[in-house]
Design an enzyme around this catalytic site. Structure first.
Site, PDB file in Angstrom:
ATOM      1  N   HIS A  34      29.875  26.523  36.599  1.00 13.41           N
ATOM      2  CA  HIS A  34      31.102  25.922  35.937  1.00 13.41           C
ATOM      3  C   HIS A  34      32.223  25.372  36.937  1.00 13.41           C
ATOM      4  O   HIS A  34      33.595  25.310  36.550  1.00 13.41           O
ATOM      5  CB  HIS A  34      31.729  26.713  34.908  1.00 13.41           C
ATOM      6  CG  HIS A  34      30.679  27.108  33.770  1.00 13.41           C
ATOM      7  ND1 HIS A  34      29.499  27.502  34.166  1.00 13.41           N
ATOM      8  CD2 HIS A  34      30.780  27.160  32.369  1.00 13.41           C
ATOM      9  CE1 HIS A  34      28.854  27.742  32.772  1.00 13.41           C
ATOM     10  NE2 HIS A  34      29.991  27.461  31.835  1.00 13.41           N
ATOM     11  N   GLU A  39      36.445  40.607  36.934  1.00  9.92           N
ATOM     12  CA  GLU A  39      36.121  39.657  38.174  1.00  9.92           C
ATOM     13  C   GLU A  39      36.685  40.358  39.418  1.00  9.92           C
ATOM     14  O   GLU A  39      36.124  40.131  40.499  1.00  9.92           O
ATOM     15  CB  GLU A  39      36.802  38.224  38.039  1.00  9.92           C
ATOM     16  CG  GLU A  39      35.868  37.473  36.955  1.00  9.92           C
ATOM     17  CD  GLU A  39      36.369  37.904  35.676  1.00  9.92           C
ATOM     18  OE1 GLU A  39      37.398  38.358  35.545  1.00  9.92           O
ATOM     19  OE2 GLU A  39      35.751  37.406  34.369  1.00  9.92           O
ATOM     20  N   ARG A  98      27.810  23.542  35.587  1.00  3.47           N
ATOM     21  CA  ARG A  98      27.527  23.932  34.217  1.00  3.47           C
ATOM     22  C   ARG A  98      26.377  23.026  33.556  1.00  3.47           C
ATOM     23  O   ARG A  98      25.240  23.557  33.238  1.00  3.47           O
ATOM     24  CB  ARG A  98      28.617  24.089  33.312  1.00  3.47           C
ATOM     25  CG  ARG A  98      28.426  24.844  32.079  1.00  3.47           C
ATOM     26  CD  ARG A  98      28.915  24.137  30.683  1.00  3.47           C
ATOM     27  NE  ARG A  98      28.235  24.604  29.581  1.00  3.47           N
ATOM     28  CZ  ARG A  98      27.213  24.346  28.887  1.00  3.47           C
ATOM     29  NH1 ARG A  98      26.590  23.189  29.369  1.00  3.47           N
ATOM     30  NH2 ARG A  98      26.817  25.018  27.943  1.00  3.47           N
ATOM     31  N   SER A 108      24.473  33.361  31.200  1.00  2.76           N
ATOM     32  CA  SER A 108      24.922  31.948  31.346  1.00  2.76           C
ATOM     33  C   SER A 108      24.173  31.311  32.526  1.00  2.76           C
ATOM     34  O   SER A 108      24.005  30.266  32.808  1.00  2.76           O
ATOM     35  CB  SER A 108      26.403  31.773  31.459  1.00  2.76           C
ATOM     36  OG  SER A 108      26.919  30.555  31.413  1.00  2.76           O
TER      37      SER A 108
HETATM   38  C1  LIG Z   1      38.628  36.320  32.575  1.00  2.00           C
HETATM   39  C2  LIG Z   1      37.414  35.611  31.686  1.00  2.00           C
HETATM   40  N1  LIG Z   1      36.150  36.071  32.484  1.00  2.00           N
HETATM   41  C3  LIG Z   1      34.961  35.590  31.772  1.00  2.00           C
HETATM   42  C4  LIG Z   1      35.069  34.785  30.453  1.00  2.00           C
HETATM   43  C5  LIG Z   1      33.726  34.479  29.817  1.00  2.00           C
HETATM   44  N2  LIG Z   1      33.707  35.053  28.626  1.00  2.00           N
HETATM   45  C6  LIG Z   1      33.974  34.279  27.524  1.00  2.00           C
HETATM   46  S1  LIG Z   1      33.893  35.053  26.047  1.00  2.00           S
HETATM   47  C7  LIG Z   1      33.150  36.631  27.055  1.00  2.00           C
HETATM   48  C8  LIG Z   1      32.726  37.853  26.223  1.00  2.00           C
HETATM   49  C9  LIG Z   1      33.667  38.670  25.534  1.00  2.00           C
HETATM   50  O1  LIG Z   1      33.507  39.517  24.777  1.00  2.00           O
HETATM   51  P1  LIG Z   1      34.444  40.345  23.969  1.00  2.00           P
HETATM   52  O2  LIG Z   1      35.576  40.518  24.446  1.00  2.00           O
HETATM   53  O3  LIG Z   1      33.949  41.576  23.427  1.00  2.00           O
HETATM   54  O4  LIG Z   1      34.599  39.227  22.654  1.00  2.00           O
HETATM   55  P2  LIG Z   1      34.034  38.950  21.424  1.00  2.00           P
HETATM   56  O5  LIG Z   1      32.722  39.993  21.294  1.00  2.00           O
HETATM   57  O6  LIG Z   1      34.849  39.348  20.099  1.00  2.00           O
HETATM   58  O7  LIG Z   1      33.572  37.629  21.211  1.00  2.00           O
HETATM   59  C10 LIG Z   1      33.046  36.321  28.203  1.00  2.00           C
HETATM   60  C11 LIG Z   1      32.525  37.069  29.553  1.00  2.00           C
HETATM   61  C12 LIG Z   1      36.286  34.489  30.248  1.00  2.00           C
HETATM   62  N3  LIG Z   1      36.661  33.391  28.987  1.00  2.00           N
HETATM   63  N4  LIG Z   1      37.643  34.728  30.706  1.00  2.00           N
END
Ligand SMILES: Cc1ncc(C[n+]2csc(CCOP(=O)(O)OP(=O)(O)O)c2C)c(N)n1
Ligand SMILES: [Mg+2]
Lengths: 282, 347
Positions: free
Chosen positions: B130, B79, B188, B58
């Site tokens: 963002h 994080e 963003r 991103s």
């Molecule tokens: C605390 C947090 N950090 C970062 C994000 C950004 N983010 C959204 S989805 C994602 C990846 C998620 O991967 P996974 O849990 O494997 O989900 P899936 O493969 O089922 O979509 C990230 C890093 C977030 N939403 N919340």
């Protein structure tokens, strides 16, 4: 899904039809929004179909019913799968599906419990929904209620420390009124989980934290239903169902491709995707 | 007649009066300006390393990871671990750029930001994409409308919110040189290119983008462009606005604020951030102790926003140039009412 009689227990083949409709709706929403997360929505579609159309004790006409089972999509970015389940189950009109992520919509980019009927918890910041699930399960026990709490988490999400804090506390309080389903699709945002931050022995880790861990193929509807129904009967421990899934399941060009974590199909891709998920019904 | 504008690209200056300024000009998301600039500073300074939390795609810091695999560390979705690890790395002499989303860097990892980074004043650079309501469609959980306020309250913090590509680039170079923690706020969505590439950037020094003595608008990040458009429209009504780009919200350029107060007699602040504790508060805090002139603040009121296209959301929540123009008219009324009272000896 108007022809389904949800007052009866749906069969596995009926649930498969539901999952097909949900996959079509997921693709439609994300296509209309030109944004959103198809991969992790499609991987969880069979699990949510089984939960919302067979396993959970719910009343769509009364989404605030105190004794309803609770559901939390802790991996909140995959909310199109949730919105598809809720729309098909009759919580709100399907017309809302075209408004995902737009101004004034009841369907926010990440699910909002104050805006969407049927959404039991606001989510979007990974690693928090499962903790809220612990709280709901404690709330149920404290108030002598027999509802069950269902939480879906992502495998990438498992990297958040708070997931393990929730795991410890659910084991401490023996929260057998809570079930977590891990959507183990092996991909997160940037890349494969294995390349980003390996999870190691997943099942053994949850067991070491004091959980009953069941492992299934998350796209085998019979196995999904069996595991969910079994989980609700296990006493003395919280249960996690580790569901091996395919990110982007049902759409050939999305399956197992990290780039489809968070991007929308164009018109041509959308048509192909709809053809492919519809074909899966046959 | 000499132009009232400084350091602006000529095509931007020409487009300011256009009714469709924001669609007419070229734009770039500053999250990308950030990762592009990282390539430059990494070349110059071998101590620079980049830390990710699964949003490298991103911010396009994944490009950095491709070029410098050994200087890149993806912590996964963790994080808090990344932030405290960044502090640890800094103690060994490295310059870690901890990259991610503003929401999770400033709030999920806030304890680490305060106790492991700022309290020991370690040389950690926090690059937060963002920021503010610059992600529209993702909705409230990803709209960090409080981040600038929160980080600003931490002792010894330095908070930079650049308006465009060029400023971001200069900020990345300057913060690499700077010794101590810096929070860099990034957009963003794409924002207009504004600056000529040679303008003088200095941490903690506001830029006078437009000269005027009727009123001053102080803005930062994505609202600097809105301040400029508002000023151009007000000029059509005979009101000449001074526009200051407060790219460094902390440390605040107090001299520039007090000079503006003295010379223009009223101030509007404009920020895509809550009105509590951010730019507007910083300016108000200074003025109330030194020169309490009429002031109006543009910012997110006591509410969360919602999903929607970036521009539509910030418009609905009162942040775009028409809202700045209204605030300007209000503050001018108050300024002249105040002057009249003074003339009549009522104050
Ligand atoms: C605390 C947090 N950090 C970062 C994000 C950004 N983010 C959204 S989805 C994602 C990846 C998620 O991967 P996974 O849990 O494997 O989900 P899936 O493969 O089922 O979509 C990230 C890093 C977030 N939403 N919340
Ligand atoms: Mg995953």
């Amino acid at each position: 899904m108007n022809d389904l009689d949800v007052s009866k227990t749906l069969s596995v083949s009926e649930l498969k039809r539901v999952a097909v409709q949900m996959r079509k709706d997921i693709l439609y929403m994300i296509y209309e929004a030109q944004a959103g997360h198809p991969g992790g929505s499609l991987s969880a579609a069979d699990i949510l179909a089984a939960l919302y159309f067979r396993v959970m004790r719910i009343d769509p006409a009364n989404p605030q019913w105190e004794d309803r089972d609770r559901f939390i999509l802790s991996k909140g970015h995959a909310c199109p799968v949730w919105y598809a389940a809720l729309a098909n189950r009759g919580y709100y009109d399907r017309a809302h599906l075209s408004t995902l992520r737009k101004l004034n919509s009841i369907l926010q980019g990440h699910a909002d419990m104050k805006k969407t009927p049927g959404v039991d918890m606001t989510v979007g910041s990974l690693g928090q929904g499962i903790c809220a699930g612990v709280g709901m399960a404690l709330g149920a026990r404290f108030q002598k209620k027999d509802f069950h709490v269902w939480v879906v988490i992502g495998d990438g999400e498992m990297q958040e420390g708070s997931v393990w804090e929730a795991a410890m506390s659910a084991a401490k309080w023996k929260l057998d009124n809570m079930t977590v389903i891990l959507d183990l699709n092996r991909i997160q945002n940037d890349d494969f989980v294995e390349n980003t931050m390996p999870l190691g022995q997943v099942q053994e880790k949850w067991q070491a934290f004091g959980w009953n861990a069941i492992r299934i193929n998350g796209h085998n509807m019979q196995a999904v239903v069996d595991a969910l129904e079994e989980a609700a009967t296990i006493k003395g421990f919280p249960t996690i169902i580790i569901a091996d899934t395919v990110k982007g399941k049902g759409v050939s060009f999305m399956e197992n491709v990290p780039a489809w974590h968070g991007s929308a199909p164009n018109a041509e891709q959308y048509e192909q995707a709809i053809r492919e998920v519809t074909g899966a019904a046959a | 007649m000499k132009s009232r504008y400084h350091f602006l690209l000529p095509e931007v200056e020409a487009a300011l009066a256009s009714p469709n300024f924001f669609t007419a000009v070229k734009k770039h998301a500053t999250r990308y300006s950030y990762s592009e600039s990282l390539m430059e500073v990494a070349e110059i300074n071998p101590k620079v390393v980049v830390l990710d939390v699964d949003v490298g795609k991103s911010l396009k810091t994944n490009e950095f990871a491709k070029k410098y695999p050994h200087r890149s560390f993806n912590f996964g979705i963790a994080e808090q671990n990344m932030m405290a690890s960044a502090a640890g790395m800094a103690t060994t002499g490295l310059i870690p750029f901890a990259s991610g989303y503003a929401m999770f860097l400033s709030m999920r990892a806030l304890d680490q930001v305060r106790n492991s980074v700022h309290y020991p004043h370690l040389n950690v650079k926090i690059a937060a994409s963002h920021s503010g309501i610059t992600p529209g469609p993702d909705g409230v959980t990803h709209q960090a409308q409080e981040d600038l306020s929160i980080i600003r309250t931490i002792a010894g913090s330095c908070v930079i919110a650049p308006a465009d590509h060029v400023t971001t680039k200069m900020a990345v170079h300057a913060m690499t040189e700077y010794d101590g923690p810096v929070y860099l706020s990034l957009t963003r969505d794409p924002v207009p290119f504004l600056y000529t590439p040679d303008y003088p950037f200095e941490i903690g020094r506001m830029v006078t983008l437009r000269e005027g003595n009727d009123l001053t608008i102080i803005a930062n990040r994505d609202l600097v462009a809105h301040a400029l458009v508002a000023a151009a429209q007000l000029s059509g009504q005979g009101i000449e606005v001074r526009v200051l780009d407060c790219h460094t919200i902390k440390p605040l350029d107090e001299e520039a604020v007090l000079k503006a107060a003295r010379e223009t007699g009223c101030i509007v602040t404009a920020e895509n951030n809550v009105i509590f504790g951010g730019l507007g508060s910083a300016v108000a805090e200074l003025l109330v102790e030194n020169d309490p002139i009429p002031m109006q603040r543009i910012g997110v009121r006591d509410t969360f926003a919602e999903s929607g296209p970036y521009y539509e959301v910030i418009d609905k929540y009162g942040l775009t140039y028409p809202h700045i123009i209204q605030a300007a008219q209000k503050v001018l009324d108050r300024k002249y009412a105040f002057k009249n009272q003074m003339a009549k000896g009522e104050v």
